[in-house]
Structures are given as C-alpha cells and as structure tokens.
Design a protein around this motif. Structure first.
Motif, PDB file in Angstrom:
ATOM      1  N   VAL A 145      18.725   2.245   3.160  1.00 46.03           N
ATOM      2  CA  VAL A 145      17.911   3.414   2.801  1.00 46.03           C
ATOM      3  C   VAL A 145      16.938   3.654   3.950  1.00 46.03           C
ATOM      4  N   THR A 146      17.032   4.822   4.560  1.00 47.56           N
ATOM      5  CA  THR A 146      16.275   5.060   5.793  1.00 47.56           C
ATOM      6  C   THR A 146      15.259   6.184   5.686  1.00 47.56           C
ATOM      7  N   VAL A 189      10.531   3.257   6.652  1.00 49.34           N
ATOM      8  CA  VAL A 189      11.729   2.436   6.830  1.00 49.34           C
ATOM      9  C   VAL A 189      11.392   0.956   6.685  1.00 49.34           C
ATOM     10  N   ALA A 190      10.346   0.514   7.357  1.00 52.55           N
ATOM     11  CA  ALA A 190       9.952  -0.894   7.272  1.00 52.55           C
ATOM     12  C   ALA A 190       9.569  -1.272   5.843  1.00 52.55           C
ATOM     13  N   ARG A 210       0.823  -1.203   0.000  1.00 47.05           N
ATOM     14  CA  ARG A 210       0.000   0.000   0.000  1.00 47.05           C
ATOM     15  C   ARG A 210       0.862   1.259   0.000  1.00 47.05           C
ATOM     16  N   TYR A 211       0.398   2.242  -0.739  1.00 46.23           N
ATOM     17  CA  TYR A 211       1.022   3.568  -0.707  1.00 46.23           C
ATOM     18  C   TYR A 211       1.129   4.081   0.722  1.00 46.23           C
ATOM     19  N   ARG A 212       0.101   3.842   1.523  1.00 45.75           N
ATOM     20  CA  ARG A 212       0.109   4.327   2.905  1.00 45.75           C
ATOM     21  C   ARG A 212       1.214   3.678   3.732  1.00 45.75           C
ATOM     22  N   ASP A 213       1.638   2.484   3.354  1.00 41.44           N
ATOM     23  CA  ASP A 213       2.774   1.879   4.055  1.00 41.44           C
ATOM     24  C   ASP A 213       4.036   2.705   3.845  1.00 41.44           C
ATOM     25  N   LEU A 214       4.191   3.235   2.631  1.00 46.34           N
ATOM     26  CA  LEU A 214       5.335   4.082   2.351  1.00 46.34           C
ATOM     27  C   LEU A 214       5.230   5.408   3.097  1.00 46.34           C
TER      28      LEU A 214
END
Length: 328
Positions: free
Chosen positions: A209-210, A192-193, A183-187
């Motif tokens: 990449v943080t 980070v996760a 999901r876009y919302r995860d980004l």
C-alpha cells in the motif's frame, strides 16, 4: 468464529477513515465493509436519544453479535480481519468488552494534536448544521452539560483528546506489544513509511500500500442568516427523523445539508488566541501521555501554524493533497 484480528480504535478525526480505506487495498488484509460498526460500544441496543442527530447515528450501530460476525464471513482463510471504530479508545467499557471477546486483538491508535482534533470535530458538526454554537471555544465550554444530558461521544470535543488517560487504562488490559500508537501527522507527512509500519505490526507484507486515499475534509460554512435557518431546519429534521424509517429521515435532512455546504469555504485554522484558550484543557493529560508512552508530545502545547488534510503519494513519488466531502 469470524471476529476481527485487529481494530483501529481511535482517535476520531485522526485519519481513521483514510487509514481504513488504505488498508482495505492490501490483498493480505480484510477490512469490514462497514467501516465503523461500533459493536463494542454497547452490550445491547444503543441509546435512542442524545444530542442533535445522535438518534440517526445510533441506528448505524452493528450491535447484534450475529450481524457483527457477518461482517467478516467473506474474509479469505488465514487473512487478518479488521474494522475501524475510532471511539473504542475513548470508551473504557468498550476496551473491557474487546478484552473479553478478542483478548489477542492487535489495536491501532492514531493520535492527533488534541486542540486540532477538537476543532476538526466541532467543524464537522457545524458544517453538518448540527452544532448550534458558532465558536469552537464556546462549544467546548458546554461539554460537561452535554455529557450530563447524554449527548453521544462525538460531541465530547475535549474529552476525546485526553489520550493519556485513555492509553493508561488500555495498557492495564492489553500488553503493549499488541498496541501500535502513532501520530496522525505521520500519516500526513510520511504516509508510505507509516503504512509500512502498520503492515509490519499486522504481520503482512510492507510496500504494498503506497498511498493514503482521499480523506474527509470538512467545509466551514459562514454563520450567516441562511446558515442559521438551514441549521435549525436540519436539527428539527434530525429530531423528527428518529421516529421515521432511515430512508425517509435521510430524505428530509440530506438536501438541507447539501444546501448548507454549497460554496462553503475550507476549514479555517484556529487563531492563536483560540488555541491558547483550549491548550490548558490538555496540558496535564499530555504530561501523562508522555509518561505512559515514553514519547515527547510537548509540541502539542505550542502555537501551530499549519493545517490541512491527509497527503497521499502519487505513483511518481510526489506528495499530493487529497480532499473529500465531509463524513463522520
């Protein structure tokens, strides 16, 4: 042959620009210098006509095989190569071309609430002076006639968000272990996760990449007389510009677009009434998406109160909103 090992395939207005920029910072990956080459969208030269501004966009297509391969010649030996064209998920013919040319490619798909995605898409074109209709619901009602007239996929506000149909077709061509869907919302909420999950999928070290770099956040000009006048000029300039060299075409339209977006407010969230009128276009496809993925997306059929762009993570671990200028 210098071809990509992975592709970010969709969806438009779902953080693909920011994701491309984030992954390009990983020393174990090589991302194409042209973020959106669109190579697999055609078998030869792209069309020359379409909706407002489409002709200029078609000029950006990297459609020759040798030019496409040249995007990856600088990649270090053994480093996975990738590119990001968010229309590959939507375009069934593009999916077939990818399977034919790079059947082992890993595919990354970011899915955004389809109503929010459609609204962001419409706002992008409205802010650029290309969308002539000042209401997203009314603009969506014109979709079928625009598709019939050959307008480019970026105008397909509703169709681009029917991910169930798109993934159902994709999974007939590629094994599921080659496809990462998130999901876009995860980004947005867990950058980070989510980046670590993508890195593991690509077989490179996580934790490198943080943060998610600046994403394009579209301005929302008011529908004033000035806006209408400038928009008409922009659409006229875009129509004339298809007969001119790219540099001259941009010289005609870029100052008008900058003027149009001066003092424009940030993108305004949809009202519940607007959202309610658009949700029905996606209900059946959301059900299909749930069957195809085995995941729950029913929240996309509910009211929404929040909006906003991607959120990065500062070195101190605090979350930080990132804003940027509009861009496709």
């Amino acid at each position: 042959m210098p071809l990509p090992d992975f592709l970010t395939i969709g969806a438009p207005k779902s953080g693909t620009t920011a994701l491309h920029a984030a992954l390009s910072r990983h020393p174990g990956l090589y991302l194409s210098p042209v973020k959106e080459p669109k190579f697999f969208l055609s078998d030869g030269p792209p069309p020359t006509r379409g909706g407002p501004g489409d002709a200029q966009t078609y000029r950006e297509h990297v459609w020759r095989r040798e030019d496409y391969e040249a995007l990856f010649t600088e990649a270090p030996t053994g480093v996975p190569r990738g590119e990001s064209t968010p229309f590959y998920l939507y375009d069934r013919a593009a999916q077939l071309r990818i399977r034919e040319v790079i059947p082992g490619a890993k595919l990354i798909a970011a899915l955004r609430d389809p109503v929010e995605r459609a609204h962001s898409n419409w706002t992008h074109l409205w802010s650029a002076g290309l969308e002539p209709i000042g209401d997203v619901v009314e603009a969506c009602a014109e979709e079928e006639s625009r598709i019939a007239a050959g307008w480019a996929p970026f105008w397909h506000y509703l169709s681009l968000g029917r991910y169930g149909e798109q993934l159902e077709h994709l999974f007939t061509l590629f094994p599921r272990e080659q496809v990462l869907v998130f999901r876009y919302r995860d980004l947005v909420d867990r950058p980070v996760a989510t980046l670590d999950r993508i890195c593991r999928f690509l077989g490179v070290e996580p934790g490198v990449v943080t943060e998610v770099p600046r994403e394009n956040v579209t301005a929302h000009p008011e529908p004033t007389r000035t806006h209408r006048a400038l928009s008409r000029l922009l659409r006229t300039g875009a129509a004339v510009g298809r007969f001119l060299p790219p540099g001259i075409s941009g010289a005609l339209t870029d100052p008008l677009e900058r003027r149009l977006q001066q003092r424009a407010r940030a993108r305004q969230p949809l009202t519940w009434e607007q959202r309610e009128r658009l949700i029905g276009h996606f209900a059946e496809d959301v059900a299909l998406l749930q069957r195809v993925t085995g995941e729950d997306f029913s929240d996309w059929l509910l009211p929404r109160e929040r909006s906003g762009g991607l959120v990065g993570t500062r070195p101190d671990g605090q979350r930080q909103a990132r804003n940027g200028r509009p861009q496709a």
